[in-house]
Design an enzyme around this catalytic site. Structure first.
Site, PDB file in Angstrom:
ATOM      1  N   ASP A  30      47.801 131.921  78.233  1.00  0.00           N
ATOM      2  CA  ASP A  30      48.073 133.299  77.757  1.00  0.00           C
ATOM      3  C   ASP A  30      47.427 133.581  76.409  1.00  0.00           C
ATOM      4  O   ASP A  30      46.911 134.673  76.198  1.00  0.00           O
ATOM      5  CB  ASP A  30      49.570 133.635  77.772  1.00  0.00           C
ATOM      6  CG  ASP A  30      50.411 132.772  76.856  1.00  0.00           C
ATOM      7  OD1 ASP A  30      49.966 131.676  76.471  1.00  0.00           O
ATOM      8  OD2 ASP A  30      51.529 133.205  76.511  1.00  0.00           O
ATOM      9  N   GLY A 114      63.469 126.974  77.752  1.00  0.00           N
ATOM     10  CA  GLY A 114      62.143 127.361  78.222  1.00  0.00           C
ATOM     11  C   GLY A 114      62.165 128.314  79.398  1.00  0.00           C
ATOM     12  O   GLY A 114      61.129 128.574  80.012  1.00  0.00           O
ATOM     13  N   GLU A 150      60.400 140.302  69.168  1.00  0.00           N
ATOM     14  CA  GLU A 150      60.432 138.842  68.985  1.00  0.00           C
ATOM     15  C   GLU A 150      59.495 138.406  67.853  1.00  0.00           C
ATOM     16  O   GLU A 150      59.829 137.541  67.051  1.00  0.00           O
ATOM     17  CB  GLU A 150      60.076 138.131  70.306  1.00  0.00           C
ATOM     18  CG  GLU A 150      60.161 136.626  70.194  1.00  0.00           C
ATOM     19  CD  GLU A 150      60.724 135.931  71.428  1.00  0.00           C
ATOM     20  OE1 GLU A 150      61.233 136.605  72.344  1.00  0.00           O
ATOM     21  OE2 GLU A 150      60.661 134.692  71.445  1.00  0.00           O
ATOM     22  N   ASP A 162      56.291 136.144  78.591  1.00  0.00           N
ATOM     23  CA  ASP A 162      57.737 136.113  78.830  1.00  0.00           C
ATOM     24  C   ASP A 162      58.308 137.505  79.089  1.00  0.00           C
ATOM     25  O   ASP A 162      59.053 137.716  80.052  1.00  0.00           O
ATOM     26  CB  ASP A 162      58.468 135.507  77.628  1.00  0.00           C
ATOM     27  CG  ASP A 162      58.152 134.031  77.449  1.00  0.00           C
ATOM     28  OD1 ASP A 162      57.449 133.473  78.311  1.00  0.00           O
ATOM     29  OD2 ASP A 162      58.604 133.453  76.448  1.00  0.00           O
TER      30      ASP A 162
HETATM   31  P1  ADP Z   1      64.247 130.378  75.420  1.00  0.00           P
HETATM   32  O1  ADP Z   1      63.699 131.754  75.358  1.00  0.00           O
HETATM   33  O2  ADP Z   1      63.294 129.393  76.010  1.00  0.00           O
HETATM   34  O3  ADP Z   1      65.586 130.282  76.068  1.00  0.00           O
HETATM   35  P2  ADP Z   1      64.145 130.701  72.568  1.00  0.00           P
HETATM   36  O4  ADP Z   1      64.270 129.733  71.444  1.00  0.00           O
HETATM   37  O5  ADP Z   1      62.897 131.488  72.675  1.00  0.00           O
HETATM   38  O6  ADP Z   1      64.444 129.886  73.905  1.00  0.00           O
HETATM   39  O7  ADP Z   1      65.333 131.762  72.485  1.00  0.00           O
HETATM   40  C1  ADP Z   1      66.664 131.330  72.333  1.00  0.00           C
HETATM   41  C2  ADP Z   1      67.396 132.258  71.351  1.00  0.00           C
HETATM   42  O8  ADP Z   1      67.565 133.563  71.959  1.00  0.00           O
HETATM   43  C3  ADP Z   1      68.786 131.805  71.033  1.00  0.00           C
HETATM   44  O9  ADP Z   1      68.782 130.884  69.945  1.00  0.00           O
HETATM   45  C4  ADP Z   1      69.485 133.104  70.677  1.00  0.00           C
HETATM   46  O10 ADP Z   1      69.201 133.479  69.334  1.00  0.00           O
HETATM   47  C5  ADP Z   1      68.817 134.112  71.598  1.00  0.00           C
HETATM   48  N1  ADP Z   1      69.610 134.298  72.820  1.00  0.00           N
HETATM   49  C6  ADP Z   1      69.175 134.191  74.090  1.00  0.00           C
HETATM   50  N2  ADP Z   1      70.166 134.443  74.976  1.00  0.00           N
HETATM   51  C7  ADP Z   1      71.261 134.728  74.263  1.00  0.00           C
HETATM   52  C8  ADP Z   1      72.616 135.075  74.587  1.00  0.00           C
HETATM   53  N3  ADP Z   1      73.040 135.182  75.842  1.00  0.00           N
HETATM   54  N4  ADP Z   1      73.474 135.283  73.555  1.00  0.00           N
HETATM   55  C9  ADP Z   1      73.053 135.186  72.289  1.00  0.00           C
HETATM   56  N5  ADP Z   1      71.816 134.874  71.924  1.00  0.00           N
HETATM   57  C10 ADP Z   1      70.916 134.632  72.871  1.00  0.00           C
HETATM   58 MG    MG Z   2      61.969 132.401  74.312  1.00  0.00          MG
END
Ligand code: ADP
Ligand code: MG
Length: 353
Positions: A30, A114, A150, A162
């Protein structure tokens, strides 16, 4: 689990959801303006939104059991509020005013594994705001706003994969996406197949430094080849004049893009599986983003009946593997693979089956 009413003492005005995603093919392409092939996973993030009774935003995550109050003048935020408030701010930046709102978040997408819980949260939040306020932007614009949230508010310099996947993909199809032009195509899943995702249990600790290093290697390779991005090269032979390291990196990107393009012509589950296996070998040998645990997990998958192919998915250095398996066999295969993998001393777990 708590609901909106218990937290905010009123009924919400709107509800919106978005799924997590897994990338089936097209890894580390990407940021080279290349091609990706994600699909949505069954797990979703849901937001319930209502008007705030006062002049502050109020956010609650049922997953984190965390409550955050935000003054609309605020600029510095922490934790999940960065993503949610970031969505509100990017909507305001393009000219719409957002009144103070209550947002209740709940999700079955594994967080930080991920599978893009962050983009699912952004897309669900933006969908909710769109329907609450009658905003006119389409699903592609919505994905771009999520990406901006983001990057600018959560401080993660991510590509568009994503958010496009969470906004436009579903679980029954694969989403072909050209990350340069955003040209896309919804493709049917290979006939007779379904997916399994298993987390290796190894945290992606070196992922960000390794990721940045690969990005600059790709930029250097593109520059030496005299192209804007590696996406502009389709012949793997073209890399022969590059120094050894850059040659390997560029070869991965070029062959990976070609593997994604091959799927566009319509391939069987068997061929798709072979492309996944080739992708893993390329990520391991040329791109060097695999680790022994991921190789072991992929190897167990590849030697199991009913598996068409398997590869690491995501940036690598830990994280998860995705496999294509015979339809109806996902639960049985994932259980057997996990047992074998954990018997070898690992702490893997099933994310999707
Ligand atoms: P991924 O996108 O791979 O799951 P990331 O590190 O990019 O991992 O994103 C994770 C972050 O997104 C969490 O630390 C939180 O801040 C936020 N997040 C995602 N889902 C939730 C949720 N259901 N409630 C609160 N925060 C969330
Ligand atoms: Mg993410």
């Amino acid at each position: 689990m708590m609901d909106y009413k218990q937290i905010f003492n009123a009924a919400p005005d709107v509800q919106a959801s978005a799924p997590g995603r897994v990338n089936l093919l097209g890894e580390h392409t990407d940021y080279n303006d290349g091609f990706v092939l994600p699909t949505a996973i069954p797990q979703q993030t849901t937001v319930h939104i209502g008007y705030s009774p006062n002049d502050r935003h109020h956010f609650y995550s049922a997953n984190l059991e965390e409550w955050v109050d935000v003054n609309p003048e605020e600029t510095e935020l922490k934790g999940f509020a960065k993503y949610v408030y970031g969505c509100i701010r990017v909507v305001e930046t393009i000219g719409y005013s957002v009144p103070p709102v209550n947002i209740f978040v709940s999700s079955s997408v594994p967080i930080g594994s991920g599978l893009s819980s962050s983009a699912a949260l952004e897309v669900a939040t933006l969908r909710g705001l769109r329907s609450l306020l009658g905003l006119p932007f389409d699903d592609v614009k919505l994905a771009q706003l999520g990406q901006q949230a983001e990057i600018q508010y959560a401080g993660v310099s991510c590509g568009i994969l994503d958010q496009m996947a969470c906004s436009l993909a579903d679980t029954e199809h694969m989403l072909f996406l050209d990350t340069r032009t955003l040209k896309r195509q919804i493709l049917p899943f290979p006939t007779g197949a379904e997916i399994v995702v298993i987390d290796s249990g190894v945290a992606r600790s070196l992922a960000s430094s390794g990721y940045n290093q690969r990005r600059s290697e790709c930029e250097a390779a593109a520059q030496q080849l005299g192209v804007r991005a590696l996406r502009d090269v389709s012949d793997p032979q073209a890399v022969s004049q590059l120094p050894n390291l850059l040659r390997k990196r560029a070869r991965h990107v070029i062959t990976e893009n070609n593997r994604v393009l091959q799927v566009l012509s319509g391939v069987s589950a068997e061929v798709f599986g072979q492309l996944m296996n080739a992708s893993h070998a390329s990520l391991r040998d040329d791109y060097e983003v695999s680790i022994p645990a991921l190789d072991e997990l992929v190897d167990i998958f590849q030697n199991m009946p009913d598996v068409f192919g398997a590869r690491l998915t995501g940036a690598g250095f830990g994280g998860a593997c995705v496999a294509l398996v015979t339809a109806g066999k996902a639960k049985a295969v994932s259980k057997q693979v996990l047992t074998k993998y954990n018997q070898a001393g690992h702490k893997g777990h099933i994310l999707v089956d």
